[in-house]
Design a protein around this motif. Sequence first.
Motif, short mmCIF file in Angstrom:
data_model
loop_
_atom_site.label_atom_id
_atom_site.label_comp_id
_atom_site.label_asym_id
_atom_site.label_seq_id
_atom_site.Cartn_x
_atom_site.Cartn_y
_atom_site.Cartn_z
N ASP A 140 34.06 -14.92 33.96
CA ASP A 140 32.72 -14.36 34.14
C ASP A 140 31.75 -15.50 34.46
OD1 ASP A 140 30.39 -12.88 34.13
OD2 ASP A 140 30.99 -11.69 32.39
N VAL A 141 31.68 -15.85 35.72
CA VAL A 141 30.90 -17.01 36.13
C VAL A 141 29.39 -16.82 35.98
CG1 VAL A 141 32.67 -17.85 37.72
CG2 VAL A 141 30.91 -16.27 38.56
N ASP A 142 28.94 -15.59 35.79
CA ASP A 142 27.51 -15.33 35.68
C ASP A 142 26.97 -15.48 34.26
OD1 ASP A 142 27.46 -14.74 38.38
OD2 ASP A 142 27.80 -12.59 38.05
N VAL A 143 27.84 -15.74 33.30
CA VAL A 143 27.41 -15.86 31.91
C VAL A 143 27.50 -17.32 31.48
CG1 VAL A 143 27.86 -15.14 29.53
CG2 VAL A 143 28.17 -13.51 31.39
N ASP A 144 26.40 -17.83 30.97
CA ASP A 144 26.36 -19.21 30.47
C ASP A 144 27.16 -19.29 29.18
OD1 ASP A 144 25.70 -21.66 29.32
OD2 ASP A 144 23.57 -21.49 29.78
#
Length: 186
Positions: free
Chosen positions: A27-31
């Motif tokens: 999940d590349v959109d979650v820091d």
Amino acid sequence: MSHMGRNRAERESDELEQISTAMAREDVDVDPADYLYLAYLTRLGRAIERIGQRHCLARYGVPFSDMRLLFALRRAGPPHAMRPTELFRALLVTSGAITKQVDRLAAAGLVERLPDPSHGGAFLIRMTGRGRTVAEAGFRSLVALYAERIHLSQRERRRLAKLCEKLLADVNRFLGDPALDVESAA
């Protein structure tokens, strides 16, 4: 270096890094900072429970969960008594768990059940003199143990306590949110 030769902190750090890397890949959109602190808090809680369990059993012959009940009675101040419902709310456990803990502590002579004069038929859990001695010694020895082994300055401990206080307030508000209840979502 072999897995066995590494200390627990190094292994756990690597495990959490692997979790972070895997989650970031999926999940590349979650820091990772948005969830990694929760993994650290969960592991910290479990580790602190293990330390407390080992320490309290070795020094006092009392499980850490039971010692926490004694600590709650100690905090209540004289006469060091509480209703069972106050105890299970303060300790975030079930009424059944409190009953078992009180049974063990009463058998050990650390607490006693007394009639509650303000509620007919109800009773209070009160620490005995021996219970107060064990609670006092247990509390002081745990505080000293953690202070000796956890390397945070006084300023860092105060800052961390404030952050934990803020986090706990948010989590408690979150727990009170009716949207979390399965029945209200249906």
